[in-house]
Design an enzyme around this catalytic site. Sequence first.
Site, short mmCIF file in Angstrom:
data_model
loop_
_atom_site.label_atom_id
_atom_site.label_comp_id
_atom_site.label_asym_id
_atom_site.label_seq_id
_atom_site.Cartn_x
_atom_site.Cartn_y
_atom_site.Cartn_z
N GLN A 251 0.62 61.76 -9.18
CA GLN A 251 -0.13 60.51 -9.26
C GLN A 251 -0.47 59.96 -7.88
OE1 GLN A 251 -1.25 59.28 -12.40
NE2 GLN A 251 -0.58 61.39 -12.71
N HIS A 254 -4.00 60.51 -6.36
CA HIS A 254 -5.19 59.76 -6.76
C HIS A 254 -5.82 59.03 -5.58
CE1 HIS A 254 -5.84 59.88 -11.13
NE2 HIS A 254 -4.55 60.16 -11.22
N GLU A 319 1.67 50.98 -14.33
CA GLU A 319 0.67 51.61 -15.20
C GLU A 319 1.28 52.76 -16.00
OE1 GLU A 319 -3.68 53.82 -14.71
OE2 GLU A 319 -2.34 53.63 -12.98
N HIS A 320 1.96 53.68 -15.31
CA HIS A 320 2.61 54.82 -15.96
C HIS A 320 4.11 54.75 -15.69
CE1 HIS A 320 -1.42 56.38 -14.60
NE2 HIS A 320 -1.49 56.67 -15.88
N ASP A 353 -3.14 61.75 -18.59
CA ASP A 353 -4.40 61.68 -17.85
C ASP A 353 -5.43 62.67 -18.38
OD1 ASP A 353 -3.56 59.71 -16.15
OD2 ASP A 353 -3.06 61.05 -14.49
N HIS A 413 -16.03 15.22 -36.83
CA HIS A 413 -15.24 16.20 -37.59
C HIS A 413 -14.63 15.54 -38.83
CE1 HIS A 413 -15.54 18.41 -33.84
NE2 HIS A 413 -14.88 19.45 -34.35
#
Length: 439
Positions: A251, A254, A319-320, A353, A413
């Site tokens: 990862q 990336h 995230e992961h 992924d 109302h």
Amino acid sequence: MSLALKTPDARSAAAATSLPDVQEKVESIIADIRTRGDQAVREYSARFDRWEPESFRLSSEQIAEIVARVPEQVIADIEFVQRQVRTFAEHQLASMREFEVETLPGVHLGQKHIPIAAAGAYVPGGRYPLLASAHMTILTAKAAGVPRVVACTPPIRGEIPDATVAAMHLAGADEIHLLGGVQAVVSMALGTESMESVDMLAGPGNAFVAEAKRQLFGEVGIDLFAGPTEVLVVADETADPFVTAVDLLSQAEHGPDSPAVLITTSQALGRQVINEIDELLLEMPTRDNAEPAWRDHGEVHVVADLDEAYALADTYASEHVQILTANPREALEKMRNYGALFLGEGTCVSYGDKVIGTNHVLPTRGAARYTGGLWVGKYLKTVTYQEVTDQAASARLGEVCGRAARVELFEGHARSGDVRAAKYADAPLPWAPGAVARS
């Protein structure tokens, strides 16, 4: 108490922030395309991608030619992965129940799911042609029943990314445009002379694409506010340090700002993982991203036990989150803040992924504290409807509505409730005597 074997480099805080002029540049491009439409889009495509075809949209004949150029094994792999994504999305859809209930005699309340009319999917190119993003954004939208999905991807160094186009086509895109960057996102969101606007944007991208989505949010919906890819591994003494190191770097590649964090109950494992990463980086083809990511954003923490590990992991809301422990499913009960959970050594984040079927568009920068990732429900509007068919029930609701609205000083109302109480139950109507015909 935890022991930090590795903390982020001091430079990481500066590295994590976007370039100071990103917001201003994106704002300028949006304003220009809003004013000049296709002419501005063409100029930006020529400037940023050196791409200026007669039409950015691929015809069905062009798509067929491109798909025919893709090797059979690549097509077979794309189809395999898309079957996994489609199957999971269809199960998600099946879990969303429409219903109608009668809460009082003659009071019918219901819920239904309506697909949005049009979605825009951005599939990045550049160094990494992320064709998996086509599966996640386009196919999930089509599984939700979205009738029109517009997909954009940039040319790569002046060439058509054949495999990406094939993935977009096989996922079910209704329009495919070879158009990248901010100009693609803005075109989909606002519409131009040659492209009708969409209702929602999805898909990852660089800092400029992310900023464009942020600025356009409100005019259109978006999937998530995206940041750098994140990975966090929780490991005990049973974890394989080599596998752990490989998974962290998978990862980190990336981008140079991708955090990779290890939380472990074993100091020995933590030190071994650091050593393994140092060795792996020496020959890693994507070292130019992975090395600064690990150096500036990598962390290793040793904690007393797994309960402390899970608690610390929840503060990251990563995230992961990958669980490499003797009993990985324990994390399902112990943890609450993550984009996606990967349980056991047989599973890895890269599966999520690329191949396994769950969606890889996930929350970053702590957003997992309050949201999950992209899923089939994101492309659906869950709406409600109401019908009162019993006059006595309407009168009762009208009386309560009148009182409740006047507490809030909403006289208009209140009167809507009053007239029903008066018409259906002969309740007094002091503010308009004789104005309502009795049934």
